[in-house]
Design an enzyme around this catalytic site. Structure first.
Site, PDB file in Angstrom:
ATOM      1  N   ARG A 957      10.972  -5.884   2.355  1.00 56.21           N
ATOM      2  CA  ARG A 957      11.137  -4.485   2.741  1.00 56.21           C
ATOM      3  C   ARG A 957      11.613  -4.421   4.193  1.00 56.21           C
ATOM      4  O   ARG A 957      11.068  -5.101   5.067  1.00 56.21           O
ATOM      5  CB  ARG A 957       9.818  -3.728   2.586  1.00 56.21           C
ATOM      6  N   ARG A1026       3.476   1.175   9.636  1.00 55.96           N
ATOM      7  CA  ARG A1026       4.629   0.781   8.844  1.00 55.96           C
ATOM      8  C   ARG A1026       5.836   1.660   9.171  1.00 55.96           C
ATOM      9  O   ARG A1026       5.835   2.392  10.150  1.00 55.96           O
ATOM     10  CB  ARG A1026       4.276   0.835   7.357  1.00 55.96           C
ATOM     11  N   LYS A1096      -3.385  -0.241   6.059  1.00 54.47           N
ATOM     12  CA  LYS A1096      -2.057   0.228   6.440  1.00 54.47           C
ATOM     13  C   LYS A1096      -2.117   1.613   7.079  1.00 54.47           C
ATOM     14  O   LYS A1096      -3.049   2.390   6.843  1.00 54.47           O
ATOM     15  CB  LYS A1096      -1.147   0.259   5.216  1.00 54.47           C
ATOM     16  N   LYS A1098       0.533   4.948   8.001  1.00 50.55           N
ATOM     17  CA  LYS A1098       1.848   5.506   7.715  1.00 50.55           C
ATOM     18  C   LYS A1098       2.050   6.817   8.463  1.00 50.55           C
ATOM     19  O   LYS A1098       1.125   7.628   8.565  1.00 50.55           O
ATOM     20  CB  LYS A1098       2.020   5.734   6.209  1.00 50.55           C
ATOM     21  N   CYS A1318       7.800   4.754  -9.132  1.00 52.64           N
ATOM     22  CA  CYS A1318       7.665   3.504  -8.388  1.00 52.64           C
ATOM     23  C   CYS A1318       8.292   2.369  -9.183  1.00 52.64           C
ATOM     24  O   CYS A1318       8.666   2.527 -10.347  1.00 52.64           O
ATOM     25  CB  CYS A1318       6.196   3.208  -8.118  1.00 52.64           C
ATOM     26  N   CYS A1324       5.721  -5.717  -9.878  1.00 57.31           N
ATOM     27  CA  CYS A1324       4.480  -5.358  -9.191  1.00 57.31           C
ATOM     28  C   CYS A1324       3.268  -5.950  -9.898  1.00 57.31           C
ATOM     29  O   CYS A1324       3.054  -5.711 -11.094  1.00 57.31           O
ATOM     30  CB  CYS A1324       4.360  -3.847  -9.102  1.00 57.31           C
ATOM     31  N   CYS A1363       0.406   2.458 -11.645  1.00 56.82           N
ATOM     32  CA  CYS A1363      -1.009   2.222 -11.347  1.00 56.82           C
ATOM     33  C   CYS A1363      -1.493   3.377 -10.474  1.00 56.82           C
ATOM     34  O   CYS A1363      -0.691   4.211 -10.034  1.00 56.82           O
ATOM     35  CB  CYS A1363      -1.195   0.874 -10.646  1.00 56.82           C
ATOM     36  N   CYS A1367       2.281   4.923  -5.081  1.00 51.79           N
ATOM     37  CA  CYS A1367       3.468   4.663  -4.260  1.00 51.79           C
ATOM     38  C   CYS A1367       4.533   5.744  -4.407  1.00 51.79           C
ATOM     39  O   CYS A1367       5.312   5.965  -3.478  1.00 51.79           O
ATOM     40  CB  CYS A1367       4.058   3.299  -4.611  1.00 51.79           C
TER      41      CYS A1367
END
Length: 1454
Positions: A957, A1026, A1096, A1098, A1318, A1324, A1363, A1367
């Site tokens: 990424r 991120r 994380k 964001k 996603c 994944c 899931c 995302c």
């Protein structure tokens, strides 16, 4: 001569005995006879013994006869005989002897296969091997069988070649005329010297002449207008009365079908014949056409026709195929067949048995009925159907107007069916052959005109014809435009000369066509019968695309036993055809290359293409996901190799192996082979089959028994053994297994702890104590690393009476909430417990169950199980037991701290070429560097079953603040995707690039390539700040430079300071010990510290009224506050605490939308980001990662506390939030004028995937745009693309480019335009269901409902994830689907259209059918009952369909 040979009568019990007797006697003292029929063997021995008194040599001959049952034994005897061999063999065994026949051809060995014929199936079996290189003879009576048996032996001995002789089976006892006086005649034949020009057919003809027979003969009047052609002789096949009753019919008898003599056929066929009917007794399951037809077609279209038949028009060729023998037809019945044949004016096939009412010996002889529906389609309709399939779309894409598909792609054979003349494949083949011939005439005519100075060509026409002649086979030269230009000049000059007029007549051949025949499944079953052989042998520039629809794995019981790739190998043997094997869903680029190369190749080309689907290529239930998964598995396993073969290429370039896995394995094999060559010469060569021999298996069992005895001995000295087996996808079951292992070691036990799939079921009887820890996957399924073990356990026949066991299962009792689904709860654990007991093992304790719904999740059930287990085992803890055999568990926080500022052992891991993976802890650190380790889950189970490691690769990424990219950067990523990735790019939901499928060995080069394009990947993932996203709305383009600049400034300010990224990926220096900065100072992280953040972090920046970034879904959000004129940004409302992730059925986890913290001037925005992050660094939960996001820290401490903490670090107070309003969160598509003189075009990119799709080469098209565009690209947070800053003067050029590639097509439903998914499967590791690959299909279905309701242009935000981690930001969508298991989703409704309200669960665990049943009435109700301007999410709340979600903590409240 026959009377001189047949002088002795011998009584035999059957024709088979007579044939074998003759074979043993023909070539004296030199023939071994092998018989795979015991009764025939005994009868032959008796016959030979009875003649021993009169002929002493008979006894010796008798000793040479062997009786064998298996084809492999027969082949072994024949190969080792060292002299001519005769074999009496059943037709069903022929296919197993193909290798023997081919070897005999190469090695010039004399062998004759005598094959008794009883049914049409036997004839089909014989004809199936007709192209093995053997001579093929057929006799039609008992006496002729004896004659031909002798002739076959003579021919084989004379030619040193294999001969197949088939004869009618007859079990009646009778006298035969034997060849007691013929030995000298035979000897004279064998000793005769051939003339230099004498070919094999002439030798065959001479051998048959000894018995008064001919290889090709004719019976009937010389002026017959209808001729029946038979493989065999007419004497027993068609009654003489039939010939006597109709003087217009004749019989062409072909006794020697191989080698085929076209001259003999043409010279024997009467010139009066207007119809030739191939009368065949065969079973033809795949195609309605019989094999004899193709030989006749080759003869009737051969060059010799003009000479042999005086240049007359060729007769119509018909095929009469049934399972009934021609001898079964009476005179009247044959007359009916003749009358029907005379009604046919085009090449056709029919079933004579059906027409005449004759009973067929076997079913399935006529496949024509399956073609009835197809026959009703016109050629144009069928061509349109071709364009529906991926390969048809690619052909259209590549060749466009040049493309000419000349047949019906669904035809069962190249020679097709008797439908409309224009759609039959033989008509298409004829079309293409005619095209080639006419174009050759055009070339001759142009050449002649240019050479003849008397032809008055204008200077312009002469120049164009010269240019065309030099490039006539170049598609770039012989274009439609060039052809039109030449035609126009010819039209004006045609009256000046007959030569020019002839060119004008042939004008349509100036343009170079791309000629294709497209084949369906049946083309593969018999490459000769299907006509593939004839197209290849024609040498014409014709391309064949042959589709394989067989599902993978290919099974022996499947009707697709001979697959299309075998046609490729068959074609390669010719050495004159281009051949490729392709799979569009495995390698799009390779398909394009193969099709282009096939088109450019000057001769025949065969492209075999994989398109698996159980219901066929044109099924209405066609599923790209199914095709993609099966294609990848077939290619990955090597079952469908990708390759290209160009016989005109030089040296090694002829064969190109495109299968990446096979290339790697081949290279590794060669590397090992070279490295071990010297050792190999000194070491014995052992067969790999020894590993699977009976002796080996017994030896293994004895070794295991011995090991068990040793274990028992050692157990008395060092403690009892304990085997702990686990099956775990998420890690919890593995953690339980490790806890049990630690407890065992504390008690002095010798513990082995492994995944179930890493342990052989056959080893269980030798284990005394086994503990299982088994989690639940999907809909009650076994986790991936336990499936193969459990399959073996289910079918095992082992005795476990000496084994004791216990099972602990992990599951969620509410995961499948319906009462009827209760059986899925902990099903894998229950299944293992039941099966172990069935095999005789003794339970230590009853099954333990861990339930995620308990207060402490599975821990509650485990605590009870752990206590019961060790109480029952009654093994005390040993004070000096080595409990530390297993390294203590490492937490994520510890891993970061000891990583030496994100270095870990990454450098060593990526240099290790023994595996494609890295270990768990380096994998976690790699996220900080912008890459995740993944594996292709489509092929995971297949690879594990083969004992291979997972198909590991890495996702990379890019850190791209604000989503702004230059065209040069786009092209760099495009190139890297092709060179090192899977050929695609992903525009993520966080406004950046992602590459998938990068192999570990290519990681550094890919990272360097990104760096050379002035980008990087550091902090794109991991427990740090991120990628910072910012609004890309083109209507506010005047503000975008400012917010994009802020995104870059924040990103740079919060970037980790470690030099590890530069050292590992960009430099060749790896630091050990204390890490150093370039300045020489030790590494330090002034903002993050050695442990970085708890999770994380964001950040997003939005400009009202557009919420195209979903700003409240982030940890930290900035909402721009504009001046009254909406021209400039004054400052930002700061919001904190957003986040999407949660865990199914764990109410302690939930999505949350951000809450307003305050307002700050824009010059304070960067420092606010730092301080908010520092509060989270110091107060976020570092003990429970499921509770570590900032949203939980906000809810734990409250907003007042948060504001106090932030302001204390800022040193000033923030203002109260200012008013603003969001109206939507989607993208604005199409052209939009932005700042003066500049324009933006927003393009829909479905789910952000930039790839070349069949019929939609998006990736290639965008690369061309990038090479032309002078402005920037902006990636949006909805996964779409903006071609930004296009100057007014450049708009027409860019518009034309977009239109040419169909990138300007925005004619989608508003539902699709507001969709997002996603990546999910296959890359994944967290995905529980499909997402990106499935949502487009679901929207196709929902679009029908939308259209019926009149809502096509009404935007509804719809999102899907595989899931619950969120995302694609599903929890604030108006309609959302969150995967729970393959094909099952939780359905959520009620999110706000502007992204500022969470939705609520409506139904759990619904499949596609239920989704449509649930949503259809709601959508229709919305269309009828909504208020003006009311959005779908607001409507479902107003109507009480779902309850409104006020905040994250009440998300789960219904």
């Amino acid at each position: 001569m026959a009377s001189l040979i047949r002088t002795k009568s011998v009584n035999v019990s059957s024709t088979s005995v007579a044939v074998a007797y003759t074979a043993a006697r023909t070539v004296a003292d030199s023939t071994t006879v092998v018989v795979n029929n015991q009764a025939a063997f005994e009868a032959i021995q008796t016959a030979l013994t009875s003649t021993a008194t009169a002929d002493p040599s008979a006894a010796k001959t008798s000793s040479d006869i062997v009786s064998l049952a298996q084809a492999t034994e027969i082949a072994s005897v024949v190969r080792s005989a060292g002299k001519p061999v005769g074999v009496l063999v059943a037709a069903s065994s022929l296919v197993k002897l193909i290798a023997l026949l081919r070897d005999a051809v190469r090695q010039k060995q004399s062998v004759v296969l005598h094959v008794p014929i009883e049914t049409a199936d036997d004839i089909s079996a014989v004809l199936a091997v007709r192209d093995s290189g053997s001579v093929l003879l057929r006799s039609s009576s008992r006496q002729q069988a004896i004659d031909y048996a002798a002739a076959a032996s003579l021919i084989s001995f004379k030619l040193n070649a294999p001969v197949i002789h088939c004869f009618p089976s007859d079990s009646a006892s009778a006298d035969i005329a034997a060849f007691e006086a013929g030995q000298q005649v035979f000897a004279d034949y064998l000793k005769a010297e051939e003339e230099e020009e004498t070919d094999s057919f002439e030798l065959i003809k001479a051998a048959l002449a000894l018995f008064g027979a001919e290889p090709v003969s004719y019976a009937g009047p010389n002026d017959a207008t209808l001729v029946y052609a038979l493989f065999g002789t007419a004497s027993s096949e068609i009654p003489q009365a039939a010939l006597d009753s109709d003087k217009t019919i004749g019989i062409l008898q072909i006794s020697a079908l191989r080698p085929l003599s076209i001259d003999a056929i043409l010279q024997t066929l009467p010139q009066s014949a207007a119809l030739v009917v191939a009368f065949e007794q065969v079973t033809r399951q795949p195609t309605p056409w019989g094999p004899l037809l193709f030989d006749l077609a080759a003869a009737l279209h051969a060059e010799q026709w003009e000479t042999a038949q005086g240049g007359r028009s060729r007769p119509v060729l018909l095929d009469a195929v049934s399972a009934a023998s021609p001898s079964a037809f009476s005179t009247d019945q044959l007359a009916q067949v003749t009358a029907h044949a005379r009604t046919l004016e085009l090449p056709a096939h029919f079933n004579p048995a059906q027409i005449a009412g004759v009973s067929e010996a076997s079913a399935g002889a006529d496949a024509a009925s399956a073609q009835d529906a197809l026959a009703k389609l016109s050629l144009e309709e069928q061509r349109k159907r071709v364009e529906q399939i991926p390969y048809g779309q690619l052909l259209k894409q590549l060749f466009d107007q040049r493309l000419h598909v000349a047949n019906a792609a669904e035809s069962k054979s190249i020679w097709g069916n008797s439908g409309k003349a224009g759609s039959t494949p033989e008509f298409g083949f004829g079309q293409l052959a005619a095209y080639e011939q006419e174009r050759a005439r055009l070339v001759q005519a142009v050449t002649a005109a240019l050479r003849d100075v008397s032809v008055p060509l204008s200077q312009k026409l002469q120049a164009k014809l010269t240019a065309w002649l030099g490039g006539r086979d170049n598609a770039a030269v012989a274009t439609e435009a060039a052809a039109s230009s030449i035609s126009a000049l010819l039209e004006t000059e045609r009256n000046a000369s007959s030569s020019i007029d002839e060119l004008y007549r042939l004008r349509k051949y100036f343009a170079l066509q791309s000629n294709w025949l497209i084949g369906a499944d049946a083309w593969a079953y018999d490459v000769g019968n299907s006509g593939v052989h004839h197209v290849i042998a024609s040498g014409l520039n014709i391309n064949m695309l042959v589709l394989e629809t067989a599902s993978y794995p290919f099974t022996a019981s499947s009707k697709h036993q001979q697959r299309k790739k075998d046609i490729g190998l068959y074609a390669m043997n010719y050495g004159t055809a281009y051949v490729a094997s392709v799979a569009v869903y495995a390698s799009y680029t390779q398909v394009l290359q193969a099709l282009a190369e096939a088109d450019a190749f000057p001769g025949p080309s065969v492209v075999v293409a994989y398109l698996p689907h159980a219901d066929g290529v044109f099924s209405s239930s066609y599923s790209p996901i199914e095709v993609l998964q099966q294609s990848k598995r077939a290619v990955d396993s090597g079952a469908w190799p990708l390759f290209r073969w160009n016989p005109e290429a030089a040296g090694d370039a002829r064969f190109q192996l495109d299968s990446e896995k096979l290339r790697r394995e081949l290279a590794e094999f060669l590397r090992r082979d070279n490295a071990l060559a010297a050792i190999g010469r000194a070491a014995p060569s052992l067969s790999g089959d020894l590993d699977t021999s009976v002796e080996g298996a017994v030896s293994d069992k004895l070794a295991r028994r011995a090991r068990g005895d040793v274990d028992a001995l050692l157990g008395g000295l060092s403690g009892p053994p304990l085997l702990v087996l686990f099956a775990s996808d998420g890690g919890n079951a593995e953690e339980v297994a490790r806890r049990i292992s630690r407890q065992g070691r504390m008690r002095g036990m010798r513990v082995q702890c492994v995944a179930m799939d890493d342990f052989e079921v056959d080893e269980l009887p030798f284990e005394k104590t086994v503990i299982f820890s088994v989690s639940t996957a999907g809909q009650g399924e076994m986790p991936t690393n336990g499936r193969e073990f459990f399959k073996a356990l289910q079918t095992a026949s082992i005795n476990l009476s000496e084994t004791q066991f216990a099972v602990f299962g992990l599951g969620d009792s509410h995961y499948w909430p319906r009462a009827e689904d209760a059986l899925f709860y902990n099903k894998p654990g229950r299944d293992v417990d039941r099966k172990m007991a069935e095999l005789g093992a003794r339970r230590i304790v009853e099954l333990g169950l861990g339930d995620d719904q308990d207060a402490d999740g599975w821990e509650t059930g485990y605590a009870d199980f752990d206590q019961r287990l060790w109480n029952e085992l009654n093994i005390a803890v040993v004070s000096d037991a080595p409990a530390a055999e297993e390294a203590p568990g490492r937490t994520d926080e510890e891993n970061k701290v000891i990583s030496n500022y994100l270095r870990g052992t990454i450098a060593q891991a990526i240099a290790d070429d023994s595996t494609g993976a890295v270990d768990e802890w380096d994998g976690k650190l790699l996220k900080f560097h912008g890459t995740y380790m993944q594996d292709d889950r489509d092929v995971r189970s297949e690879r594990q079953a083969r004992g291979e490691e997972k198909a590991f690769s890495f996702m990379i990424r890019v850190r791209l603040p604000g989503g702004v990219s230059t065209p040069e950067q786009w092209l760099a990523m495009d190139k890297l995707a092709d060179e090192y990735g899977n050929g695609t790019m992903k525009i993520t939901t966080r406004q950046t690039f992602q590459l998938h499928g990068v192999l570990k060995r290519n990681l550094r080069e890919t990272m360097r390539g990104i760096n050379r394009a002035l980008m990087d990947t550091i902090a794109a993932c991991g427990d740090v700040n991120r990628n910072v996203v910012a609004s890309a709305n083109p209507l506010q383009a005047h503000l975008q430079p400012e917010v994009a600049g802020l995104a870059r400034e924040i990103s740079e300010h919060l970037l980790p300071s470690t030099s590890a990224y530069h050292e590992i990926w960009l430099d060749n220096t790896f630091v050990a010990g204390a890490a150093k900065q370039p300045s020489g100072a030790e590494d330090v992280e002034p903002l993050y510290g050695a442990a970085y953040l708890p999770r994380k972090f964001k950040i997003a920046i939005a400009i009202p009224p557009e919420n195209d970034v979903d700003v409240v879904a982030y940890d930290l959000g900035y909402i721009a506050i504009l001046d009254d004129a909406q021209k400039s940004i004054l400052g930002y409302n700061v919001v904190i605490g957003g986040g999407m992730g949660m865990t199914h059925n764990n109410k302690k986890t939930y999505p949350r939308l951000a809450t307003a913290l305050g307002y700050v001037p824009k010059d304070k925005a960067v420092v606010v980001a730092e301080k908010v992050m520092l509060v989270q660094r110091d107060h976020g939960d570092r003990t429970n990662r499921k509770h570590a996001r900032l949203k939980y820290t906000v809810d734990d401490h409250g907003m007042s506390w948060w504001r106090e903490q932030v302001e204390q670090r800022l040193g000033f107070r923030m203002e109260e939030p200012r008013p603003y309003q969001f109206t939507r969160n989607g993208d604005r598509y199409g052209w939009v004028g932005t700042t003066e003189g500049l324009n933006n075009f927003t393009m829909f990119v479905q789910n952000g995937r930039v790839a070349n799709f069949p019929g939609n080469p998006l990736k290639t098209a965008l690369a061309e745009v990038a090479r032309t565009h002078q402005g920037n690209f902006r990636l949006t947070c909805n996964g779409h693309l903006i071609i930004a800053d296009v100057k007014d003067a450049d708009v027409p050029r860019i518009s034309e480019l977009l239109a040419r590639h169909k990138l300007d097509n925005l004619d989608y439903s508003a539902l699709r335009l507001h969709s997002m998914a996603c990546a999910a499967l296959p890359p994944c590791g967290l995905a529980m269901a499909e997402s990106e690959r499935y949502l487009p299909r679901l929207i196709d279905l929902l679009d029908r409902v939308i259209d019926e309701a009149g809502l096509r242009n009404d935007a509804i935000v719809i999102r899907m994830t595989g899931c619950p981690n969120g995302c694609a930001r599903p929890y604030n969508a108006e309609i959302a689907f969150v995967g729970k298991a393959p094909g099952a989703y939780n359905l959520y409704l009620g999110g706000a259209h502007n992204g500022e309200r969470l939705n609520k669960i409506y139904r759990e665990s619904v499949n596609e059918e239920q989704i449509l049943e649930l949503l259809t009435p709601i959508i229709k109700q919305y269309a009828l009952e909504r208020t003006d301007g009311e959005r779908f999410g607001d409507f479902v709340i107003r109507k009480g369909i779902v309850k409104e979600t006020i905040e994250g903590k009440d998300f789960h409240d219904l």
